[in-house]
Design a protein around this motif. Structure first.
Motif, PDB file in Angstrom:
ATOM      1  N   ASP A   5      33.756 -19.653 -10.596  1.00 41.72           N
ATOM      2  CA  ASP A   5      34.988 -20.000 -11.302  1.00 41.72           C
ATOM      3  C   ASP A   5      34.738 -20.456 -12.743  1.00 41.72           C
ATOM      4  O   ASP A   5      35.638 -20.983 -13.384  1.00 41.72           O
ATOM      5  N   PHE A   6      33.518 -20.195 -13.246  1.00 41.36           N
ATOM      6  CA  PHE A   6      33.197 -20.579 -14.617  1.00 41.36           C
ATOM      7  C   PHE A   6      31.873 -19.950 -15.004  1.00 41.36           C
ATOM      8  O   PHE A   6      30.948 -19.867 -14.191  1.00 41.36           O
ATOM      9  N   TYR A   7      31.786 -19.456 -16.255  1.00 44.20           N
ATOM     10  CA  TYR A   7      30.479 -19.106 -16.806  1.00 44.20           C
ATOM     11  C   TYR A   7      30.456 -19.424 -18.292  1.00 44.20           C
ATOM     12  O   TYR A   7      31.493 -19.574 -18.929  1.00 44.20           O
ATOM     13  N   MET A   8      29.226 -19.533 -18.814  1.00 48.49           N
ATOM     14  CA  MET A   8      29.012 -19.919 -20.201  1.00 48.49           C
ATOM     15  C   MET A   8      27.735 -19.260 -20.696  1.00 48.49           C
ATOM     16  O   MET A   8      26.780 -19.098 -19.927  1.00 48.49           O
ATOM     17  N   LEU A   9      27.718 -18.891 -21.965  1.00 50.02           N
ATOM     18  CA  LEU A   9      26.531 -18.281 -22.547  1.00 50.02           C
ATOM     19  C   LEU A   9      26.541 -18.475 -24.059  1.00 50.02           C
ATOM     20  O   LEU A   9      27.610 -18.670 -24.650  1.00 50.02           O
ATOM     21  N   PRO A  10      25.369 -18.408 -24.688  1.00 44.97           N
ATOM     22  CA  PRO A  10      25.321 -18.539 -26.142  1.00 44.97           C
ATOM     23  C   PRO A  10      25.706 -17.228 -26.817  1.00 44.97           C
ATOM     24  O   PRO A  10      25.480 -16.144 -26.275  1.00 44.97           O
ATOM     25  N   ALA A  52      32.698 -19.482 -23.226  1.00 41.74           N
ATOM     26  CA  ALA A  52      33.001 -19.984 -21.888  1.00 41.74           C
ATOM     27  C   ALA A  52      34.197 -19.237 -21.330  1.00 41.74           C
ATOM     28  O   ALA A  52      35.126 -18.871 -22.064  1.00 41.74           O
ATOM     29  N   CYS A  53      34.168 -19.031 -20.024  1.00 42.15           N
ATOM     30  CA  CYS A  53      35.237 -18.311 -19.342  1.00 42.15           C
ATOM     31  C   CYS A  53      35.585 -19.032 -18.048  1.00 42.15           C
ATOM     32  O   CYS A  53      34.682 -19.401 -17.285  1.00 42.15           O
ATOM     33  N   PRO A  54      36.877 -19.218 -17.772  1.00 39.92           N
ATOM     34  CA  PRO A  54      37.276 -19.857 -16.516  1.00 39.92           C
ATOM     35  C   PRO A  54      37.357 -18.876 -15.346  1.00 39.92           C
ATOM     36  O   PRO A  54      37.859 -19.214 -14.283  1.00 39.92           O
ATOM     37  N   VAL A  55      36.856 -17.651 -15.550  1.00 42.01           N
ATOM     38  CA  VAL A  55      36.854 -16.593 -14.528  1.00 42.01           C
ATOM     39  C   VAL A  55      38.273 -16.402 -13.977  1.00 42.01           C
ATOM     40  O   VAL A  55      38.489 -16.260 -12.785  1.00 42.01           O
ATOM     41  N   ASP A  56      39.235 -16.422 -14.885  1.00 42.26           N
ATOM     42  CA  ASP A  56      40.626 -16.249 -14.496  1.00 42.26           C
ATOM     43  C   ASP A  56      40.924 -14.781 -14.199  1.00 42.26           C
ATOM     44  O   ASP A  56      40.307 -13.880 -14.751  1.00 42.26           O
ATOM     45  N   GLU A  57      41.852 -14.560 -13.307  1.00 44.03           N
ATOM     46  CA  GLU A  57      42.339 -13.221 -12.964  1.00 44.03           C
ATOM     47  C   GLU A  57      43.853 -13.313 -12.853  1.00 44.03           C
ATOM     48  O   GLU A  57      44.395 -13.531 -11.773  1.00 44.03           O
ATOM     49  N   VAL A  58      44.525 -13.172 -13.974  1.00 39.79           N
ATOM     50  CA  VAL A  58      45.976 -13.326 -14.029  1.00 39.79           C
ATOM     51  C   VAL A  58      46.616 -11.941 -14.023  1.00 39.79           C
ATOM     52  O   VAL A  58      46.349 -11.139 -14.930  1.00 39.79           O
ATOM     53  N   PRO A  59      47.432 -11.611 -13.020  1.00 38.39           N
ATOM     54  CA  PRO A  59      48.077 -10.296 -12.999  1.00 38.39           C
ATOM     55  C   PRO A  59      48.844 -10.036 -14.289  1.00 38.39           C
ATOM     56  O   PRO A  59      49.494 -10.926 -14.843  1.00 38.39           O
TER      57      PRO A  59
END
Length: 198
Positions: free
Chosen positions: A67-72, A79-86
């Motif tokens: 539900d989250f990833y981060m990278l330089p 950063a991403c909240p791993v959202d999946e919004v229709p």
């Protein structure tokens, strides 16, 4: 045969529908049964690294619960909240809630503070109902080839999917490496999604 608004007509023996989130819309325009693809919006923020810290060599970090990833990236952190919004097929734009959610997850999962968001964006990741890509000719339209539903893995799967599309369109030999992995054309065929019954 495709006709433009200006009246120009174009014809080809094969039409490859690789329009991403718009694949079902393109199919409808061509009189082909849609697959029921679902575009899902995903958001990413870029925020400043901690003062005095060089983050270039920080690793890609992802939660086990996905539900989250981060990278330089270029001196900042993404950063991403791993959202999946229709979403409908559209030029996706980040929503304020999803931007705030990404920042909140940075602060929840790490000891970092999001002091300033330098940039944010959103994109559409399009999925089939079984989350497996589609590659194959439509059973209800001669020459209409589906190449759709790569979800969030288009870049990673592009070499394999392009090889698959090539052999399915030209009638070439199925790649041995895919057979070794237990992947057959039927696993990607549009028929598996109930095309024609939509």
């Amino acid at each position: 045969v495709a006709t433009t608004a200006a009246g120009d007509r174009f014809a080809a023996p094969v039409l490859v529908n690789a329009a991403g989130a718009w694949c079902d819309e393109v199919a409808r325009l061509a009189g082909v049964a849609p697959l029921g693809l679902q575009p899902l919006r995903r958001t990413i923020i870029a925020f400043d690294a901690p003062p005095g810290q060089e983050v270039r060599d920080w690793p890609f970090t992802k939660t086990a619960v996905d539900d989250f990833y981060m990278l330089p990236e270029s001196g900042r952190l993404l950063a991403c909240p791993v959202d999946e919004v229709p979403s409908e097929p559209t030029d996706a734009q980040p929503e304020e809630y999803d931007i705030a959610l990404a920042a909140a997850k940075v602060e929840h999962y790490t000891s970092l503070a999001v002091r300033r968001i330098g940039h944010s964006w959103a994109g559409l990741r399009t999925f089939t109902h079984d989350r497996v890509p589609v590659a194959g000719f439509a059973p209800d339209a001669d020459g209409f080839f589906w190449l759709a539903g790569q979800g969030g893995y288009g870049l990673q799967t592009a070499p394999a999917m392009s090889a698959i599309a090539e052999v399915l369109i030209t009638g070439g030999a199925w790649p041995a490496g895919l057979t070794d992995w237990g992947i057959a054309p039927a696993h990607l065929a549009p028929e598996r999604l109930g095309v024609g019954a939509v």
